[in-house]
Design a protein around this motif. Structure first.
Motif, PDB file in Angstrom:
ATOM      1  N   UNK A   1      -9.141   4.754  -7.666  1.00  0.00           N
ATOM      2  CA  UNK A   1      -7.748   4.305  -8.344  1.00  0.00           C
ATOM      3  C   UNK A   1      -6.645   5.372  -7.835  1.00  0.00           C
ATOM      4  N   UNK A   2      -6.544   6.063  -6.596  1.00  0.00           N
ATOM      5  CA  UNK A   2      -5.353   7.062  -6.432  1.00  0.00           C
ATOM      6  C   UNK A   2      -4.267   6.099  -6.326  1.00  0.00           C
ATOM      7  N   UNK A   3      -3.129   6.573  -6.839  1.00  0.00           N
ATOM      8  CA  UNK A   3      -2.004   6.083  -6.590  1.00  0.00           C
ATOM      9  C   UNK A   3      -1.330   6.485  -5.100  1.00  0.00           C
ATOM     10  N   UNK A   4      -0.834   5.824  -4.114  1.00  0.00           N
ATOM     11  CA  UNK A   4      -0.353   5.988  -2.837  1.00  0.00           C
ATOM     12  C   UNK A   4       1.238   5.983  -2.834  1.00  0.00           C
ATOM     13  N   UNK A   5       1.325   5.291  -1.643  1.00  0.00           N
ATOM     14  CA  UNK A   5       2.942   5.238  -1.195  1.00  0.00           C
ATOM     15  C   UNK A   5       3.986   4.342  -1.928  1.00  0.00           C
ATOM     16  N   UNK A   6       5.130   4.426  -1.682  1.00  0.00           N
ATOM     17  CA  UNK A   6       6.074   3.562  -2.406  1.00  0.00           C
ATOM     18  C   UNK A   6       6.929   2.786  -1.629  1.00  0.00           C
ATOM     19  N   UNK A   7       7.513   1.716  -2.129  1.00  0.00           N
ATOM     20  CA  UNK A   7       8.681   1.098  -1.292  1.00  0.00           C
ATOM     21  C   UNK A   7       9.521   0.408  -2.245  1.00  0.00           C
TER      22      UNK A   7
ATOM     23  N   UNK B   1      -5.829   2.718   2.082  1.00  0.00           N
ATOM     24  CA  UNK B   1      -5.439   3.360   0.754  1.00  0.00           C
ATOM     25  C   UNK B   1      -4.238   2.417   0.066  1.00  0.00           C
ATOM     26  N   UNK B   2      -3.500   1.280   0.483  1.00  0.00           N
ATOM     27  CA  UNK B   2      -2.947   0.624  -0.090  1.00  0.00           C
ATOM     28  C   UNK B   2      -1.479   0.986  -0.113  1.00  0.00           C
ATOM     29  N   UNK B   3      -1.143   1.339   1.204  1.00  0.00           N
ATOM     30  CA  UNK B   3       0.301   1.891   1.262  1.00  0.00           C
ATOM     31  C   UNK B   3       1.014   0.516   1.552  1.00  0.00           C
TER      32      UNK B   3
ATOM     33  N   UNK C   1      -4.248  -9.675   8.704  1.00  0.00           N
ATOM     34  CA  UNK C   1      -4.374  -9.567   9.996  1.00  0.00           C
ATOM     35  C   UNK C   1      -5.461  -8.390  10.039  1.00  0.00           C
ATOM     36  N   UNK C   2      -6.676  -8.774  10.821  1.00  0.00           N
ATOM     37  CA  UNK C   2      -7.894  -7.806  10.917  1.00  0.00           C
ATOM     38  C   UNK C   2      -7.663  -6.882  12.162  1.00  0.00           C
ATOM     39  N   UNK C   3      -7.829  -5.582  12.116  1.00  0.00           N
ATOM     40  CA  UNK C   3      -7.922  -4.715  12.993  1.00  0.00           C
ATOM     41  C   UNK C   3      -9.214  -3.909  13.293  1.00  0.00           C
ATOM     42  N   UNK C   4      -9.436  -3.245  14.457  1.00  0.00           N
ATOM     43  CA  UNK C   4     -10.640  -2.596  14.597  1.00  0.00           C
ATOM     44  C   UNK C   4     -10.934  -1.405  13.635  1.00  0.00           C
ATOM     45  N   UNK C   5      -9.895  -0.624  13.377  1.00  0.00           N
ATOM     46  CA  UNK C   5      -9.911   0.519  12.660  1.00  0.00           C
ATOM     47  C   UNK C   5      -9.262   0.401  11.337  1.00  0.00           C
ATOM     48  N   UNK C   6      -8.818  -0.844  10.915  1.00  0.00           N
ATOM     49  CA  UNK C   6      -8.296  -1.046   9.825  1.00  0.00           C
ATOM     50  C   UNK C   6      -6.805  -0.269   9.793  1.00  0.00           C
ATOM     51  N   UNK C   7      -6.124  -0.390   8.588  1.00  0.00           N
ATOM     52  CA  UNK C   7      -4.851   0.134   8.693  1.00  0.00           C
ATOM     53  C   UNK C   7      -4.679   1.284   7.452  1.00  0.00           C
ATOM     54  N   UNK C   8      -4.806   2.346   8.137  1.00  0.00           N
ATOM     55  CA  UNK C   8      -4.543   3.586   7.278  1.00  0.00           C
ATOM     56  C   UNK C   8      -2.984   3.649   6.428  1.00  0.00           C
ATOM     57  N   UNK C   9      -2.082   3.360   7.435  1.00  0.00           N
ATOM     58  CA  UNK C   9      -0.658   3.366   7.374  1.00  0.00           C
ATOM     59  C   UNK C   9      -0.157   1.960   8.141  1.00  0.00           C
ATOM     60  N   UNK C  10       1.010   1.920   8.011  1.00  0.00           N
ATOM     61  CA  UNK C  10       1.815   0.774   8.644  1.00  0.00           C
ATOM     62  C   UNK C  10       3.168   1.134   8.658  1.00  0.00           C
ATOM     63  N   UNK C  11       3.937   0.601   9.588  1.00  0.00           N
ATOM     64  CA  UNK C  11       5.193   0.697   9.830  1.00  0.00           C
ATOM     65  C   UNK C  11       5.870  -0.669  10.202  1.00  0.00           C
TER      66      UNK C  11
END
Length: 645
Positions: free
Chosen positions: A124-130, A167-169, A224-234
């Protein structure tokens, strides 16, 4: 944030400094030292900020039995005091080449065998903001929350969306919300039950896309699936291609089995040139049909341009005696794009890299640096004119105490680089200067610019080290100007907590607190920052803010912006007092005059005269002062033109 291996990837005094290192430790006189521990009643230290409001996590986004999660496991002895014997004097960054290892790196550890109990554990960790308009989106390992921030003193929860996967960014673009998913418990249907097998057709790791036209009822339109998942994105907008938005996916987790997602391989490049390692994912999203989003490229941005070896940058290991052990460069943690200048800065585990993104689908590396004090290149932030970039080092993965008295000031810190002819040139380091305890995870983490004209100022999260606001206009002498900190979550035990992110958005600083919730701050004037400068910063309004998509801000040609420049020139004594008084008088006289009136024409003449005088002073000035004088002269001429009609 970089976590230690689990299959589910869970972890669980104001001063300036000389030379190239910022922040000798704050010592006993720093009010941040020795704060009382507590969840809701921790001690607080604040300087040159106002805590405007605090809001706890909403129901469903914490476990009532363990509201701050589980304790962080004890660190291995070989790593627990890694900084104690380090050569903290060896503080120069590496050169522009990738550099050679002084010893063969140890083989990368493999993730443990799949364990459903561990893999499906709730986080339940809070992570990044937009931000978009009056809405703030806060990521969480369990989903995301949406807040109404129109009244910063009274933020309100609008929606809580359960969709686990960490991590839900999050990022937002028009009516779309993008969310990173990397944990092995992620599901295509956003379910909470996880998976009972190492391979599952229902598993999701990658980038989710939601339609948030109705923000209270978001609808997942693509996964959109990826081999290593998405830790972050841009998010990467392309001015030449308004029909699409591009997404750079940065996966840092283990490569999934080819039986689960075709084409995924975790083999060494010597064995398999199509390995999922040593690349990023480029996702193309048609705005008219986001459901058609797909990976269109996996560029080999770490390749050696001469040999073609895709593993062409830092291969892991130390840089010699007394230096940091730096991760192998086979991934990026964060990539920050600045489309208006055609560049991106990649914080890529073992290297900081500079990318040309003039063709967003095919980014290409134009420079790279190593640093013998960096363990893991984590994130990047440009200054507003794109002449500097700050890289952060997440030594210890974010879950460890790395701001203790024994920890070097150049480890777990920021490295400030100047960009000269599209090359990275080292300038200096900055580290939050207050000593923290063994019960406080602390290291450099996410932050943003505060748009004060004429200066480079950043607000930054340091986990349980609080938030720090600092000026890096002089890359070699960054200076802290404001801070806020709470005591540890627990007096005896280390729990993951503190600030994940701290960002400026239209006049306020918003901070996501991993375990507690969120805080809103406002800057206060001080000897380091004037009210004119703060007011001028609030005039640089943006409609949307995504942390890894920087936009150049500009300021209106108003009197308060001119006064902000005057305050800066007075602070550095770059403008004689009589000249400053004359400019201030000219600005005051020009206020509230109707264009083309006789008084307006006289005022315009005075403004133009003062602008010419500033040109003369600027001709012999250097660095930031020369830029301020030039900008102030341009502002005076713009105001004169307005008065003339």
């Amino acid at each position: 944030m970089t976590m230690q291996w689990k299959y589910a990837l869970t972890a669980a005094g104001l001063l300036s400094c000389g030379m190239a290192v910022a922040g000798a430790q704050g010592g006993a006189k720093d009010p941040r030292v020795g704060l009382k521990a507590g969840i809701k009643d921790a001690g607080q230290a604040i300087r040159n900020l106002e805590l405007v409001s605090t809001l706890a996590k909403p129901s469903g986004f914490f476990d009532p039995q363990t509201p701050i999660g589980n304790p962080i496991p004890a660190e291995q002895p070989e790593n627990a005091n890694a900084g104690a014997n380090a050569n903290s004097g060896a503080n120069a960054a590496g050169g522009s080449a990738a550099g050679a290892n002084t010893a063969a790196p140890a083989e990368a550890p493999k993730p443990p065998a799949f364990d459903p109990k561990v893999a499906n554990r709730m986080d339940f960790n809070n992570t990044d903001l937009a931000f978009d308009g009056h809405r703030m989106f806060m990521g969480n390992y369990h989903g995301f929350n949406v807040y109404d921030i129109e009244e910063s003193k009274d933020p309100k929860i609008l929606a809580s969306i359960v969709c686990p996967g960490g991590q839900g960014d999050v990022s937002v673009y028009k009516n779309l919300l993008f969310m990173s998913v990397e944990q092995s418990r992620g599901r295509l249907d956003c379910g909470t039950q996880g998976h009972q097998a190492a391979v599952s057709s229902e598993r999701f790791r990658g980038v989710r896309i939601f339609d948030i036209t109705d923000v209270k009822k978001p609808r997942q339109v693509a996964a959109v699936q990826s081999c290593r998942g998405s830790h972050t994105h841009t998010l990467v907008p392309d001015p030449k291609d308004p029909a699409n938005i591009y997404v750079y996916g940065s996966g840092t987790g283990p490569v999934r089995a080819g039986e689960e997602l075709a084409g995924c391989s975790d083999k060494d490049p010597k064995e398999d040139q199509e390995t999922a390692l040593f690349s990023i994912d480029v996702i193309k999203v048609p705005l008219a049909r986001p459901e058609d989003a797909k990976v269109v490229n996996r560029p080999r941005i770490f390749a050696d341009p001469n040999s073609g070896n895709i593993a062409g940058l830092w291969m892991g290991g130390t840089h010699g005696e007394g230096t940091q052990k730096t991760s192998v460069t086979n991934q990026c943690h964060d990539i920050t794009v600045f489309p208006e200048i055609g560049l991106a800065a990649g914080a890529c585990s073992g290297n900081g890299i500079l990318l040309d993104i003039s063709d967003p689908e095919h980014p290409s590396r134009i420079d790279q640096v190593v640093d013998k004090n960096f363990a893991y290149w984590h994130s990047a932030t440009f200054n507003n004119d794109g002449t500097k970039v700050i890289f952060t080092d997440e030594w210890g993965g974010g879950s460890r105490p790395r701001c203790r008295a024994i920890d070097p000031q150049t480890w777990g810190a920021d490295a400030i680089f100047e960009i000269v002819d599209r090359k990275l040139r080292f300038g200096g380091y900055y580290k939050m200067p207050a000593v923290q305890t063994d019960q406080e995870n602390c290291v450099a983490h996410n932050g943003s610019l505060i748009p004060v004209p004429g200066r480079d100022i950043m607000v930054q999260a340091w986990y349980q080290g609080g938030i720090s606001v600092f000026d890096f206009t002089d890359a070699a002498k960054p200076q802290e100007i404001a801070f806020f900190d709470r005591g540890p979550l627990d007096a005896k035990t280390l729990f993951l907590g503190g600030y994940w992110s701290a960002y400026w958005f239209n006049g306020q600083i918003y901070a996501s607190e991993i375990a507690r919730g969120m805080d809103v701050f406002r800057l206060k004037p001080s000897e380091f920052l004037s009210q004119n400068e703060i007011t001028a910063a609030t005039l640089a309004h943006v409609d949307t803010f995504n942390p890894q998509d920087q936009k150049k801000v500009s300021w209106p040609n108003t009197a308060v912006v001119g006064r902000a420049y005057l305050d800066q020139l007075g602070r550095t004594r770059a403008l004689p007092q009589d000249r400053a008084n004359a400019v201030r008088s000219a600005l005051d006289r020009a206020d509230n005059l109707a264009p083309k009136s006789s008084r307006a024409m006289q005022s315009a003449t005075q403004l133009e005269t003062e602008a010419a005088q500033l040109d003369t002073v600027a001709a012999s000035a250097q660095g930031a002062d020369r830029k301020r004088l030039t900008a102030l002269a341009a502002l005076l001429r713009a105001r004169a033109a307005t008065l003339k009609g």
